[in-house]
Write an enzyme that holds these catalytic residues in place. Structure first.
Site, PDB file in Angstrom:
ATOM      1  N   MET A 121     -25.524  15.274 -21.539  1.00 62.40           N
ATOM      2  CA  MET A 121     -24.704  16.290 -22.195  1.00 62.40           C
ATOM      3  C   MET A 121     -23.897  15.685 -23.336  1.00 62.40           C
ATOM      4  O   MET A 121     -23.715  16.299 -24.385  1.00 62.40           O
ATOM      5  CB  MET A 121     -23.779  16.964 -21.176  1.00 62.40           C
ATOM      6  CG  MET A 121     -23.056  18.169 -21.721  1.00 62.40           C
ATOM      7  SD  MET A 121     -24.181  19.400 -22.393  1.00 62.40           S
ATOM      8  CE  MET A 121     -24.325  20.524 -21.009  1.00 62.40           C
ATOM      9  N   GLN A 167       0.810  -1.220   0.000  1.00 62.45           N
ATOM     10  CA  GLN A 167       0.000   0.000   0.000  1.00 62.45           C
ATOM     11  C   GLN A 167       0.844   1.271   0.000  1.00 62.45           C
ATOM     12  O   GLN A 167       0.487   2.272   0.609  1.00 62.45           O
ATOM     13  CB  GLN A 167      -0.993  -0.001   1.161  1.00 62.45           C
ATOM     14  CG  GLN A 167      -2.017  -1.122   0.994  1.00 62.45           C
ATOM     15  CD  GLN A 167      -3.259  -0.947   1.823  1.00 62.45           C
ATOM     16  OE1 GLN A 167      -3.198  -0.440   2.934  1.00 62.45           O
ATOM     17  NE2 GLN A 167      -4.387  -1.363   1.285  1.00 62.45           N
TER      18      GLN A 167
HETATM   19  C1  LIG Z   1     -15.930  11.841 -14.039  1.00 61.15           C
HETATM   20  C2  LIG Z   1     -16.414  12.301 -15.350  1.00 61.15           C
HETATM   21  N1  LIG Z   1     -16.429  11.456 -16.408  1.00 61.15           N
HETATM   22  C3  LIG Z   1     -16.888  11.884 -17.613  1.00 61.15           C
HETATM   23  C4  LIG Z   1     -17.327  13.151 -17.794  1.00 61.15           C
HETATM   24  C5  LIG Z   1     -17.838  13.619 -19.154  1.00 61.15           C
HETATM   25  N2  LIG Z   1     -19.252  13.973 -19.076  1.00 61.15           N
HETATM   26  C6  LIG Z   1     -19.655  15.254 -18.950  1.00 61.15           C
HETATM   27  S1  LIG Z   1     -21.313  15.388 -18.806  1.00 61.15           S
HETATM   28  C7  LIG Z   1     -21.528  13.731 -18.920  1.00 61.15           C
HETATM   29  C8  LIG Z   1     -22.901  13.133 -18.842  1.00 61.15           C
HETATM   30  C9  LIG Z   1     -23.503  13.257 -17.512  1.00 61.15           C
HETATM   31  O1  LIG Z   1     -24.669  12.465 -17.467  1.00 61.15           O
HETATM   32  P1  LIG Z   1     -25.760  12.683 -16.359  1.00 61.15           P
HETATM   33  O2  LIG Z   1     -25.143  12.703 -15.029  1.00 61.15           O
HETATM   34  O3  LIG Z   1     -26.857  11.715 -16.573  1.00 61.15           O
HETATM   35  O4  LIG Z   1     -26.221  14.166 -16.626  1.00 61.15           O
HETATM   36  P2  LIG Z   1     -27.150  14.760 -17.797  1.00 61.15           P
HETATM   37  O5  LIG Z   1     -26.215  15.437 -18.756  1.00 61.15           O
HETATM   38  O6  LIG Z   1     -27.892  13.636 -18.411  1.00 61.15           O
HETATM   39  O7  LIG Z   1     -27.997  15.738 -17.077  1.00 61.15           O
HETATM   40  C10 LIG Z   1     -20.298  13.090 -19.087  1.00 61.15           C
HETATM   41  C11 LIG Z   1     -20.129  11.641 -19.264  1.00 61.15           C
HETATM   42  C12 LIG Z   1     -17.269  14.005 -16.665  1.00 61.15           C
HETATM   43  N3  LIG Z   1     -17.635  15.282 -16.745  1.00 61.15           N
HETATM   44  N4  LIG Z   1     -16.838  13.562 -15.469  1.00 61.15           N
END
Ligand SMILES: Cc1ncc(C[n+]2csc(CCOP(=O)(O)OP(=O)(O)O)c2C)c(N)n1
Ligand SMILES: [Mg+2]
Lengths: 580, 161
Positions: free
Chosen positions: A477, A113
């Site tokens: 998004m 660790q």
């Molecule tokens: C840890 C992380 N991984 C990937 C992303 C890229 N990312 C930005 S928005 C998003 C979608 C988020 O989905 P959700 O929580 O369902 O929100 P919504 O846009 O549907 O409201 C992703 C994958 C990020 N911002 N953070």
């Protein structure tokens, strides 16, 4: 009297005024945890993941302005904190993160660790330490709190080898820190401030862009005074939300990629930008060559590296926003006899026209729940009296757009790093700091799953955090970008399986509610926010097709925005073509 | 443009990696970097040679200043200063060129620090022009090996910031 390293640590934390630590135990920190076993004054909040601990400490810090404290074990415990630390670093949040380390004699041996967490976190901390001698410990802790919370705040990590936690030494509390290389500059240059006042006098179309620095320095009163005295409209960046009341006539809301049309328009047409505690992030400026093309720029920031990093600046002022604004307001009042109201009339009228031309809107529906409607309802029912945290994605933007923030430190969101999974643990931290406040995490169905294990932390500590899930079945998004720019090829953005959030919440001992129709929204919110006094998940099945508008496509000037209305027109055209 | 930046830093664990990490993390160039203890062993003195336009150099000096362990940053390029570098060069001249090598070393105030049947190892100190000129002259003689310290620089008295 001689104390062990663990005793010194606890004593120092108390002297720093720490009441809560967020953490998770493991082998090398057992001596420290043992100290906490019967301690009445220092409580450890056991999260269910170290990332959750850091975000919770971060939420605590954002809500209070005081440093959040984290304690985790070495190796995986330490590496699990990295996303949280980077999140805090990007948003200038004061944290002191204490990681256990293998005993000094084993460091470098790939011991069980062992992780070089000082090396790993060097670029995402404000500063970090490896304490090799218990004699240095008190001084290091004192310095860590000082560095974390002064100047431009940020996370500081202290790596503490196990032998240092048992080693004994005389405890000497350093009254002062002696850091030769660290002297933040608070006072702004008077001559520059005077120049700024004269630029403001000459400007006909000025705009204030206020960022997170205004909140950190507590310059709300000074900002309001500046804006109202000189009648200059204010746009607040995502990090600045709440530093200027959004219900004020002079508020333009948020600028940038998903900002308001009128904020972006005002920036692009302005002849003077007064940038306060903000750093011209690319989500605000889009392409910098076409950003505010006609404006002179006054830039106030406590971090010299923020100035002239992304955009040219005419009047750079390094200093604390609050002190600089105090001086600036004085200069404006004593040296300049402006007829501000008359001078500003045309500009404010123009802005009003832009506000009428393109307000923030969405298309209401009786059949499917619009996510914006949910956020709007939260605002209506709470009358704005709540701390809102967000996850990342569409949910975050809607939470920023459709709730009106009048009070600083009530909108807690991962701006710089955009960390999914931030909102829920951050809400837990904020709720702990303000037990009587309504704390609401506006979440996406994707993001909430990134730290959903913290349900246990919330329930166990009786923290009545309210989680509003805007459940669209998608990484919304991402889907939005794929729809707009990748020909509707939804590559791995559909979530396929989303848990039954109601049952999931219930299985942890929290409450779960669901709304599937617009008519149910208000009742669910009323019950979840006000009637139920414990942790609640509210699952809103929202329209998956909804997109965040307006939107500046990547690389475009910020007033070249896409609007929902235009999309509707396009759709109509498409349909007409089909009919033909 | 090329800039020579001197730093006074706390002689603490990890300070070198903070500085090199800053350059690599932000995509700045390091042409050379030299470090040595100050008179007071609490401190070290560094000289970094880097390139970039004015905005980049401004960012580099500001970013360096922001590091907690960095006490003072001076872009000596803007001031009258002295800079020196030392090289140790191992050349393998043909027998008929041997005396020319020794001559040139003398002209450049170099010292022969080692020699064998076929090689001379020569130490030369000077500013960039001198060093480059000497290396240029040695090339046709056959350079077997070359090590350089990187530049060190100091402000001329009376030009202190
Ligand atoms: C840890 C992380 N991984 C990937 C992303 C890229 N990312 C930005 S928005 C998003 C979608 C988020 O989905 P959700 O929580 O369902 O929100 P919504 O846009 O549907 O409201 C992703 C994958 C990020 N911002 N953070
Ligand atoms: Mg979603």
């Amino acid at each position: 009297m001689k104390l062990t390293g663990s005793e010194i640590l606890i004593e120092c934390l108390k002297r720093e005024g720490v009441k809560h630590i967020f953490g998770y135990p493991g082998g090398v920190v057992l001596n420290i945890f043992d100290m906490l076993y019967e301690d009445k004054d220092l409580k450890l909040i056991l999260t269910r993941h170290e990332q959750g601990a850091v975000h919770a400490a971060d939420g605590y810090a954002r809500a209070t302005g005081k440093p959040g404290v984290v304690l985790v074990t070495s190796g995986p415990g330490a590496t699990n904190t990295v996303t949280g630390i980077a999140t805090a670093s990007m948003d200038s949040v004061p944290l002191v993160v204490i990681t256990g380390q293998v005993p000094t004699m084993l460091i470098g041996n790939d011991a069980f660790q062992e992780a070089d967490i000082v090396g790993i976190t060097r670029p995402c901390t404000k500063h970090n330490y490896l304490v090799k001698d218990v004699k240095d410990l008190a001084e290091v802790i004192k310095e860590a709190f000082h560095i974390a919370s002064t100047g431009r705040p940020g996370p500081v990590l202290i790596d503490l080898p196990k032998d240092v936690t048992v080693g004994k030494t005389d405890f000497i509390w350093p009254e002062k820190v002696g850091l030769e290389g660290y002297k933040p500059k608070y006072e702004g240059n008077k001559w520059m401030i005077n120049q700024a006042a004269h630029l403001i006098e000459k400007a006909r179309k000025p705009v204030i862009v206020a960022g997170g620095g205004v909140i950190i320095s507590g310059a709300y009163k000074e900002l309001k005074e500046l804006a109202e005295h000189t009648q200059i409209p204010v746009t607040t960046t995502l990090m600045g939300i709440g530093c200027f009341p959004e219900t004020n006539k002079l508020s333009l809301g948020m600028p940038g990629m998903h900002g308001t049309y009128y904020a972006n328009k005002a920036i692009q047409e302005s002849d003077l930008l007064i940038a306060l505690g903000m750093r011209f992030d690319d989500r605000v400026t889009s392409k910098t060559d076409s950003f505010a093309p006609n404006a002179s720029i006054i830039h106030v920031d406590i971090d010299p590296t923020s100035i002239r990093k992304n955009v040219r600046v005419d009047i750079p002022i390094v200093g604390d926003v609050k002190r600089v604004l105090t001086d600036l307001n004085k200069a404006l009042k004593t040296e300049i006899k402006g007829q501000w109201g008359a001078v500003r009339k045309a500009w404010l009228k123009q802005i009003d026209e832009w506000k009428k031309e393109r307000p923030l809107t969405y298309t209401k529906s009786d059949t499917t729940i619009k996510p914006q409607y949910v956020v709007e309802k939260i605002y209506e029912l709470t009358k704005g009296d709540a701390i809102i945290t967000t996850e990342v994605g569409q949910n975050q933007m809607w939470a920023a757009q459709f709730f009106k923030y009048d009070v600083p430190r009530t909108f807690l969101s991962s701006g710089g790093l955009g960390t999914m999974g931030f909102g829920f643990p951050a809400a837990i931290g904020a709720q702990l700091a303000f037990p009587d406040k309504l704390v609401i995490d506006v979440a996406g169905d994707g993001s909430i799953q990134m730290n959903i294990q913290e349900l246990a932390t919330a329930v166990l500590n009786k923290l009545p955090v309210k989680v509003v899930i805007l459940n669209n079945g998608f990484l919304g998004m991402v889907r939005q970008w794929q729809e707009l720019f990748y020909g509707e090829r939804y590559s791995y953005s559909h979530l396929d399986i989303v848990p039954d959030f109601v049952k999931l919440a219930e299985s942890y001992g929290a409450a779960g509610l669901r709304a599937t129709k617009p008519s149910e929204v208000e009742d669910v919110l009323k019950e979840g926010l006000f009637k139920i006094k414990k942790t609640v998940f509210m699952d809103f099945k929202v329209d998956w097709k909804e997109k965040v508008y307006p939107m500046v496509p990547a690389g475009a000037p910020i007033d070249h925005m896409l609007f929902e209305e235009d999309e509707a027109k396009e759709e109509k055209k498409k349909k007409l073509k089909v009919v033909k | 443009m090329r800039h020579t930046i001197t730093l006074l830093v706390e002689n603490k664990f990890g300070v070198l990696s903070r500085i090199s990490g800053l350059f690599s993390g932000r995509g700045y160039n390091i042409e050379s970097l030299s470090v040595g203890e100050e008179i007071d062993p609490k401190y070290s003195q560094m000289t970094i040679v880097t390139t970039g336009d004015d905005l980049i150099i401004e960012q580099i000096t500001k970013q360096l200043n922001k590091l907690v362990d960095v006490i003072k940053v001076t872009d000596v390029t803007e001031f009258e200063h002295v800079e020196r570098e030392m090289i140790i060069i191992k050349v393998t001249p043909k027998p008929e060129k041997k005396s020319e090598v020794l001559n040139l070393a003398g002209i450049f105030r170099g010292r022969v620090v080692d020699s064998s049947e076929n090689t001379y190892t020569i130490e030369v100190t000077g500013d960039e022009k001198k060093i480059e000129a000497f290396i240029g002259l040695m090339k046709p003689m056959g350079i077997k090996d070359l090590v350089r310290t990187g530049k060190v620089a100091i402000l001329r008295e009376g030009y202190k910031k």
